[in-house]
Design an enzyme around this catalytic site. Structure first.
Site, short mmCIF file in Angstrom:
data_model
loop_
_atom_site.label_atom_id
_atom_site.label_comp_id
_atom_site.label_asym_id
_atom_site.label_seq_id
_atom_site.Cartn_x
_atom_site.Cartn_y
_atom_site.Cartn_z
N ASP A 213 42.68 24.78 60.84
CA ASP A 213 42.22 23.57 60.04
C ASP A 213 43.25 23.28 59.00
O ASP A 213 43.86 24.39 58.85
CB ASP A 213 40.81 23.95 59.36
CG ASP A 213 39.95 24.20 60.34
OD1 ASP A 213 38.93 25.20 60.16
OD2 ASP A 213 39.83 23.69 61.32
N ASP B 88 42.60 21.40 44.45
CA ASP B 88 42.29 20.63 43.45
C ASP B 88 41.69 19.42 44.49
O ASP B 88 40.79 18.69 44.05
CB ASP B 88 43.07 20.29 42.39
CG ASP B 88 44.72 20.20 42.68
OD1 ASP B 88 45.32 20.29 41.91
OD2 ASP B 88 44.59 20.30 43.88
N GLU C 24 40.36 12.93 37.70
CA GLU C 24 41.83 13.32 37.39
C GLU C 24 42.83 13.08 38.34
O GLU C 24 43.88 12.35 38.60
CB GLU C 24 41.80 14.64 36.93
CG GLU C 24 43.07 14.98 36.08
CD GLU C 24 43.96 15.82 36.97
OE1 GLU C 24 43.74 15.87 38.15
OE2 GLU C 24 45.16 15.77 36.96
N GLU C 25 42.23 13.00 39.77
CA GLU C 25 43.23 13.25 41.02
C GLU C 25 43.20 11.85 41.48
O GLU C 25 44.01 11.52 42.54
CB GLU C 25 42.11 14.09 42.10
CG GLU C 25 42.31 15.57 41.95
CD GLU C 25 43.75 16.12 41.78
OE1 GLU C 25 43.95 17.11 41.33
OE2 GLU C 25 44.51 15.75 42.71
N ASP D 136 37.14 16.01 36.10
CA ASP D 136 38.38 16.77 36.49
C ASP D 136 37.93 17.89 37.39
O ASP D 136 37.38 18.88 36.85
CB ASP D 136 39.10 17.37 35.32
CG ASP D 136 40.49 18.02 35.53
OD1 ASP D 136 41.17 18.42 34.63
OD2 ASP D 136 40.61 18.20 36.75
N LEU E 176 39.11 20.26 39.36
CA LEU E 176 39.62 21.60 39.11
C LEU E 176 40.82 21.86 38.24
O LEU E 176 41.87 21.51 38.49
CB LEU E 176 40.30 22.32 40.36
CG LEU E 176 40.03 23.59 40.56
CD1 LEU E 176 38.31 24.22 40.46
CD2 LEU E 176 40.12 24.02 42.04
N ASP E 177 40.38 21.99 37.00
CA ASP E 177 41.43 21.96 35.95
C ASP E 177 42.25 23.18 35.74
O ASP E 177 41.47 24.34 35.73
CB ASP E 177 40.81 21.63 34.41
CG ASP E 177 41.71 21.69 33.20
OD1 ASP E 177 42.52 20.87 33.26
OD2 ASP E 177 41.69 22.75 32.60
N GLU F 205 38.50 15.21 30.09
CA GLU F 205 38.85 16.65 29.48
C GLU F 205 38.16 16.76 27.91
O GLU F 205 37.31 17.40 27.75
CB GLU F 205 40.22 16.94 29.70
CG GLU F 205 40.71 17.27 30.94
CD GLU F 205 42.15 17.63 31.21
OE1 GLU F 205 43.10 17.13 30.38
OE2 GLU F 205 42.41 18.10 32.15
P1 P6P Z 1 50.52 24.26 28.90
C1 P6P Z 1 46.32 23.29 32.71
O1 P6P Z 1 47.48 22.91 33.50
C2 P6P Z 1 45.94 22.45 31.68
O2 P6P Z 1 45.46 21.18 32.21
C3 P6P Z 1 44.80 22.85 30.74
O3 P6P Z 1 43.59 23.25 31.56
C4 P6P Z 1 45.35 23.71 29.76
O4 P6P Z 1 44.77 23.89 28.48
C5 P6P Z 1 46.76 23.18 29.63
O5 P6P Z 1 47.03 22.34 30.71
C6 P6P Z 1 47.97 24.12 29.35
O6 P6P Z 1 49.07 23.56 29.46
O7 P6P Z 1 51.55 23.27 28.40
O8 P6P Z 1 50.04 25.13 27.56
O9 P6P Z 1 50.81 24.95 30.08
#
Ligand code: P6P
Length: 337
Positions: free
Chosen positions: A64, A70, A93-94, A115, A117-118, A279
């Site tokens: 697969d 994400d 977000e995607e 979002d 998978l943040d 977010e």
């Molecule tokens: P930096 C993760 O990529 C994210 O979107 C958030 O979860 C997090 O708070 C922020 O970016 C971290 O960003 O610039 O500090 O690496």
């Protein structure tokens, strides 16, 4: 605390019963969303085996295609939510544009922004990551929803929350009647009530910001962080610095312990990095419902009138007194004292 086992499904139904005339649609929406988070949890919890299961973009041992987590999470949330008849439109977000409900399914009265998978890049080093969601009532009359249904100010949210995938996986959400936390029990596949009606202290002693950006910060933020590092027993200073770099994890710690999480604007990125609609608005709704405060430095996040789906805003979120002091520094009303 009673040792009653209360699943999130039971909690949602009991919340619905407390609102006479509730149609049950909102409860159904939350139940479908909970299923999506269980499916994402299952994949995220395997991510540590990615070398065995194959990196994203390659074929796994079963032949697969291995998807980026994400992208996987985005698909699973959409697939869990597209057929229930509760939503008229989604936004993720995607995806650049809004996501329509398939013609073969009925549309409903709610709007979901998420979002999926943040902080997903953190999964490779086993750092907590999360899914964030925000729910509104539609503003267009019927049928397929539109961008107008999505671009509503945060104070109009009817629900918001996040799933935090980590050593233990939690689901935290609010529908405007307090903030409640549920811890996932994999042995029975249920989210169980573990933190009812979470409330933040008025002031904390932890600050959370990426200090690597110090040289780009505006003076007010520089002075505020220096203020937090001054020694003053009466105000628990110097504060401790904690920064995970995964917003859901940093916000969850701030929710549980108090203090402040910041992603300020700076000379390189005047609007900061974090997105308003899926977010900052949802986490601000949660923080306010837990007696905290969330601001862009000048005004309440939830009062910001959205201009575009993926717009970024600076955010200062956490204990009420901490955010108020941060605003005073950012607005130049306060120097080092
Ligand atoms: P930096 C993760 O990529 C994210 O979107 C958030 O979860 C997090 O708070 C922020 O970016 C971290 O960003 O610039 O500090 O690496």
């Amino acid at each position: 605390m009673s040792n009653k086992v209360i699943t999130i499904e039971r909690f949602i139904i009991e919340e619905e019963r407390a609102h006479p005339g509730a149609s049950g649609d909102f409860s159904g929406l939350l139940r479908d969303l909970t299923l999506a988070f269980k499916i994402i949890w299952r994949e995220v919890s395997k991510a540590g085996l990615v070398n065995i299961l194959g990196m994203a973009g390659t074929e796994n041992i079963h032949g697969d295609q291995v998807k980026k987590l994400d992208v996987f999470a985005d698909e699973k949330i959409y697939q869990a939510m597209d057929h229930g008849g509760y939503l008229c439109v989604m936004a993720s977000e995607e995806n650049e544009d809004v996501l329509q409900i398939p013609e073969k399914y009925p549309t409903g009265k709610y709007v979901l922004l998420y979002d999926p998978l943040d902080g997903s890049s953190n999964i490779d080093v086993n750092v907590n990551i999360g899914s964030i969601f925000s729910i509104y009532r539609r503003v267009t009359p019927k049928g397929q929803g539109t961008l107008e249904d999505c671009l509503q100010p945060g104070y109009k949210q009817v629900g918001a929350g996040y799933a935090l995938y980590g050593s233990s996986t939690m689901l935290v959400y609010t529908t405007g009647d307090g903030v409640h936390g549920f811890t996932f029990d994999p042995s029975i596949g249920e989210f169980l009530l573990s933190h009812e009606n979470i409330k933040m202290p008025k002031r904390g002693k932890i600050y959370s910001v990426n200090e690597g950006n110090y040289r780009y910060w505006f003076d007010g933020v520089k002075k505020y962080v220096k203020y937090l590092q001054e020694e003053d027993e009466a105000t628990n200073r110097p504060y401790s610095g904690r920064y995970i770099g995964s917003m859901v994890a940093d916000i969850h710690r701030t929710l549980m312990y108090g203090g402040i999480f910041m992603y300020p604007g700076d000379t390189k990125h005047p609007n900061g990095k974090l997105r308003l609609m899926y977010e900052c608005n949802p986490v601000s709704f949660i923080i306010e419902q837990a007696s905290g405060k969330a601001s862009n430095g000048e005004k309440r996040i939830l009062d910001i009138k959205p201009e575009s789906l993926h717009q970024r805003v600076p955010i200062f979120a956490g204990s009420e007194e901490d955010v108020t002091i941060a605003e005073e520094f950012v607005q130049g009303k306060r120097g080092l004292d």
